[in-house]
Design a protein around this motif. Structure first.
Motif, PDB file in Angstrom:
ATOM      1  N   LEU A 106      -5.790   6.906  -0.016  1.00 43.58           N
ATOM      2  CA  LEU A 106      -6.292   5.542  -0.125  1.00 43.58           C
ATOM      3  C   LEU A 106      -7.659   5.200   0.311  1.00 43.58           C
ATOM      4  N   ASP A 143       0.770  -1.253   0.099  1.00 41.97           N
ATOM      5  CA  ASP A 143       0.122   0.053  -0.075  1.00 41.97           C
ATOM      6  C   ASP A 143       0.974   1.457   0.027  1.00 41.97           C
ATOM      7  N   LEU A 151      -2.262  -0.633   6.908  1.00 41.22           N
ATOM      8  CA  LEU A 151      -1.499  -0.665   5.568  1.00 41.22           C
ATOM      9  C   LEU A 151      -0.363  -1.861   5.543  1.00 41.22           C
ATOM     10  N   ARG A 194      -8.908   4.886   3.344  1.00 41.00           N
ATOM     11  CA  ARG A 194      -8.736   4.140   4.567  1.00 41.00           C
ATOM     12  C   ARG A 194      -9.054   5.140   5.592  1.00 41.00           C
ATOM     13  N   SER A 222       3.957  -5.896   7.176  1.00 41.02           N
ATOM     14  CA  SER A 222       4.657  -4.807   6.639  1.00 41.02           C
ATOM     15  C   SER A 222       6.313  -5.464   6.715  1.00 41.02           C
ATOM     16  N   LEU A 282      -3.687   8.027   4.183  1.00 44.26           N
ATOM     17  CA  LEU A 282      -4.819   7.374   4.354  1.00 44.26           C
ATOM     18  C   LEU A 282      -6.043   7.938   3.710  1.00 44.26           C
TER      19      LEU A 282
END
Length: 572
Positions: free
Chosen positions: A412, A19, A41, A414, A205, A409
């Motif tokens: 995206l 992401d 993410l 989110r 991640s 965010l």
């Protein structure tokens, strides 16, 4: 290759879709990596050297509100800095601790009108600050923290009281102001702890050191600097956190026509670490914070048994690795001598020096003290939007990362799912005090009081994890005479704390270099453990030693003769 490092690269070979990709593993990049990952993410962090090895390894070791920023009228920055200072005192108390500070004052009104002129942008260079402007500034400092006070309010001392406490301060002192900020013992280690925490809480991640990333038109390619292996990756957003190298890095991450003009300029800050017991005692547990003759702020405080002194603030034209030059050394020593004229000081007392470039917002100010230490996020549009983190400082890394994350965010679509404002960091989680940890270590593991104190100081509440690792090995013995660090701990740093090269261990995971404990024998011993853990052959081991010794000599004022001399002194 270390098995854990290999697993990280294999994970991006198996799935190279992210992401967000954060480029740059200084404290701002690490903060962004953690902040974005904890919002759900999948994030890749790529650092071309070691985490927190550039400017983030060369701070004044202060976590502070920025008293002098008030003179620039930057109330918002001071408010944010004080809030983040107090957050770090709560979230990382194993490394961030209160720092009592004394300001010797030689006049009453000096600097008052200059400060007012500076506030209204009518002056560029400050004068010495007298009692009245300092009282105003410290009152504002106290007022900002009134609702959640963690540190004592400031106070003023008259001449007699000041000299009773600090008899070796300059005879020109008429008053002394005492206020509180904070200091950080191991800033590079705190950066690594943020990454370790993120790997535990957001395992999808990935953080990579000694890796480089370039755009290949349709996506990006990550290269492992250790092996040369290449890994294609894709992302929805890029975060550029390369600090002083931001403008340079854009050339590898953006097409030529999309590059903006200069976004960052830098100032160079150098510091000295002195083995001066007389000065250490004269400070009496306080940092001295004072105006030098040119109007710049200088500091000195007791740091891990030594005295840390600085700093310079010099404009630089381009980003490059820097060192403390002779004129900077003399500037720092002369400024200290002026405020402690009765204390003997010399260049022979320097056991270490360090220097870095502060990445600051582009400014027209000639006097570097007027350039803001604030931060900003600049978006660069494209098929993959890029968010550039510009400016910032150690104290405010979390707030900067939060601002950055909010923009990513939104891009995206989110929602934020968690706040890091009250989230413990590494060994600061569930930390009450060091004596409690020491008592538990002695009771459970049977370690000596000195070993328990070392473990609590370096690892905080992670000390039990370290001991569990160390006792499963047969090399949990001091790695050198007079050194608390053990060979098993070195292995822990390789296996659990991303240490990849010898310099990571000696310059950043431990304090043996900065405190003047490093010597030729210790380097050899740590290199031997690292070689076993990282599968180095003898040629690689010797190359690592050679590179480190050259680095110490070229950038930290520790030459080969000093390393050999220290070895002889410790073996006598």
């Amino acid at each position: 290759m270390n098995a854990a490092r290999n697993a990280r690269f294999e994970s991006i070979r198996a799935d190279g879709a992210f992401d967000a990709i954060v480029v740059g593993g200084g404290i701002n990049g690490v903060g962004a990596f953690r902040e974005l990952s904890l919002q759900g993410l999948r994030v890749l962090l790529v650092e071309r050297v070691d985490f927190c090895s550039g400017c983030s390894a060369a701070p004044s070791r202060m976590i502070h509100g920025g008293l002098r920023y008030l003179e620039n009228g930057e109330f918002g920055l001071v408010r944010e800095s004080l809030r983040e200072r107090d957050a770090l005192l709560r979230n990382a108390p194993h490394m961030v601790r209160p720092l009592a500070t004394v300001v010797p004052i030689t006049s009453v009104f000096s600097g008052l009108f200059n400060a007012a002129a500076s506030f209204f942008r009518l002056s560029t260079r400050p004068a010495r600050r007298g009692a009245v402007p300092l009282r105003i500034g410290l009152s504002i400092y106290d007022w900002v923290t009134r609702t959640r006070r963690m540190l004592p309010r400031h106070r003023f001392l008259g001449t007699r009281a000041a000299f009773r406490r600090w008899p070796k301060l300059t005879s020109r002192m008429k008053f002394a102001a005492v206020f509180y900020d904070a200091w950080i013992s191991y800033p590079e280690r705190l950066g690594v702890e943020l990454i370790v925490d993120t790997a535990r809480m957001a395992p999808d991640s990935v953080a990579l050191n000694y890796a480089e990333i370039v755009s290949d038109g349709s996506g990006f390619v990550v290269t492992d600097s250790e092996t040369g292996a290449r890994y294609p990756v894709t992302t929805k957003t890029v975060v550029n956190a390369t600090g002083a190298w931001l403008d340079e890095s854009l050339s590898t991450l953006l097409p030529a026509g999309d590059r903006p003009g200069q976004l960052v300029e830098g100032t160079k800050g150098s510091h000295l670490v002195l083995d001066n017991p007389e000065l250490y005692a004269a400070l009496d547990g306080h940092m001295v914070y004072f105006d030098n003759s040119d109007g710049r702020i200088c500091i000195a405080f007791g740091y891990l048994g030594r005295v840390l002194a600085g700093s310079t603030d010099i404009k630089v034209e381009r980003a490059e690795r820097v060192r403390c030059e002779d004129d900077e050394r003399d500037y720092i020593l002369d400024s200290l001598q002026a405020v402690f004229p009765a204390v003997t000081m010399s260049a022979d007392q320097i056991v270490y020096s360090f220097s870095g470039i502060r990445p600051l917002l582009k400014s027209e100010h000639d006097f570097t003290g007027r350039i803001t230490r604030g931060h900003d996020v600049k978006r660069i549009d494209g098929d993959v939007p890029q968010y550039c983190m510009i400016g910032g400082k150690w104290t405010t890394f979390r707030a900067f990362a939060q601002d950055l994350a909010d923009e990513v965010l939104e891009e995206l679509g989110r929602e934020r799912t968690t706040s890091t404002a009250e989230l413990g960091i590494g060994g600061g989680a569930d930390f009450v005090d060091a004596p409690q940890i020491e008592t538990a270590l002695i009771a459970e593991w049977g370690v000596s009081e000195d070993r328990a104190a070392h473990l609590a100081d370096v690892y905080g509440t992670r000390a039990a994890e370290v001991m569990e690792f160390c006792t499963a090995r047969d090399d949990d013995q001091p790695i050198g005479p007079g050194v608390a660090l053990t060979a098993a701990e070195v292995a822990f740093m390789v296996q659990r704390e991303y240490a990849t090269r010898l310099g990571d261990l000696i310059l950043r995971r431990t304090a043996v270099a900065i405190t003047g404990a490093v010597d030729a024998g210790l380097i050899e011993a740590i290199a031997t453990v690292a070689a076993a853990e990282l599968d180095w052959n003898d040629e690689r081991r010797l190359a690592e030693i050679g590179e480190l010794v050259t680095d110490l000599e070229d950038y930290h004022r520790v030459d080969r003769d000093a390393l050999d001399r220290r070895t002889m002194e410790r073996t006598l």
